[in-house]
Design an enzyme around this catalytic site. Sequence first.
Site, PDB file in Angstrom:
ATOM      1  N   HIS A   1     -42.165 -51.700 -25.158  1.00 42.59           N
ATOM      2  CA  HIS A   1     -43.565 -51.385 -24.847  1.00 42.59           C
ATOM      3  C   HIS A   1     -43.729 -51.068 -23.364  1.00 42.59           C
ATOM      4  O   HIS A   1     -44.515 -51.687 -22.656  1.00 42.59           O
ATOM      5  CB  HIS A   1     -44.463 -52.561 -25.245  1.00 42.59           C
ATOM      6  CG  HIS A   1     -45.927 -52.318 -25.027  1.00 42.59           C
ATOM      7  ND1 HIS A   1     -46.614 -51.292 -25.637  1.00 42.59           N
ATOM      8  CD2 HIS A   1     -46.838 -52.973 -24.264  1.00 42.59           C
ATOM      9  CE1 HIS A   1     -47.881 -51.324 -25.264  1.00 42.59           C
ATOM     10  NE2 HIS A   1     -48.047 -52.340 -24.431  1.00 42.59           N
TER      11      HIS A   1
ATOM     12  N   ASP B   1     -49.231 -48.490 -28.871  1.00 39.85           N
ATOM     13  CA  ASP B   1     -48.339 -47.335 -28.938  1.00 39.85           C
ATOM     14  C   ASP B   1     -48.510 -46.599 -30.267  1.00 39.85           C
ATOM     15  O   ASP B   1     -48.491 -45.363 -30.318  1.00 39.85           O
ATOM     16  CB  ASP B   1     -46.880 -47.781 -28.771  1.00 39.85           C
ATOM     17  CG  ASP B   1     -46.641 -48.493 -27.456  1.00 39.85           C
ATOM     18  OD1 ASP B   1     -47.304 -48.150 -26.466  1.00 39.85           O
ATOM     19  OD2 ASP B   1     -45.799 -49.411 -27.432  1.00 39.85           O
TER      20      ASP B   1
END
Length: 342
Positions: A199, A172
């Site tokens: 996530h 990310d």
Amino acid sequence: MFAATRQSSRLARSFSTSARANTRVAVLGAAGGIGQPLSLLLKLNPLVSHLSLYDIRLAAGVAADVGHCNTPSTCVGYGPENDGLKKALEGAEIIIIPAGMPRKPGMTRDDLFNANASIVRDLAQAAAEVAPKARIGIIANPVNSTVPIVAEVFKKAGVYDPKRLFGVTTLDIVRASAFLSGIAGTEPKDTNVPVVVGHSGPTIVPLLSQLPAGKKVVEQGGETLAALVKRIQYGGDEVVKAKDGAGSATLSMAYAGADFTDSLLRAMKGEKGVTLCTYVESPLYKDQGVEFFSSPVELSSEGTVAKIHPVGDLHPTEQKLLEACLPDLKKNIAAGVKFMSA
């Protein structure tokens, strides 16, 4: 804001250090789409002295292939026969788990959970028995749920140390760095966006306002900001679609996994102030039933959690994203715990 949160640019500068260490790393799921390039990148890291590669098939072939790279570390592959998993874990100081089914078109995170929960559980049980003191990085999706599964396994074995368990959310941060720098015209290595919460989809909250290039985009708002946030949150869908159902984000995830591992290795080698965003057991939102949370985490000299930083000052749009996704994250965590209690 968090100047040391720079894992997204570490590999871009290459593993240039000449220092070497005696560190054994195990990769569980080494023959998969993530595992193979991850193993290659780890073979190039001078802080790794030995790689143990495990998979249900083809790990020996991956080890033979990667082992031909002329770097000093040794590399051995293991299969399930002859207690291969336990042998792969013997002496491991870092365990990285990319094992599991990759995401395919139309698959939800729930679909991934049903496919991967038992795989992660079984690998964690072996790790708890053979290498309970290792630092464990979980890549297998859905990370929001698989990390709590590993925690429950270690609790049942009586060896749980929350400071040694990490969910690898580095992809990310890598994506946020790449995408924002493309818009802002900045160098990716200098565009280090903290990404917090979890996530998966809406639980991925990039704190763009905490660096100058991102603050400009946030203050401008509009479609540019909305599109950037969505792309960071759903970058995996972009890759699945581009690969036309033939794969998922394996190469970028391998890059991120190697970058995460490098952070642990550098801290263990003695580098001070190594800080990265990662999904760990956290007190930040525990009062809201969220026991695991991703935020900037400073590592100790043992490569374990030393300090969990708060998310810091947020723009109202970021605060709204964070508050909106906490109920989803709570459900994801509960799903992992429930799986282990069934």
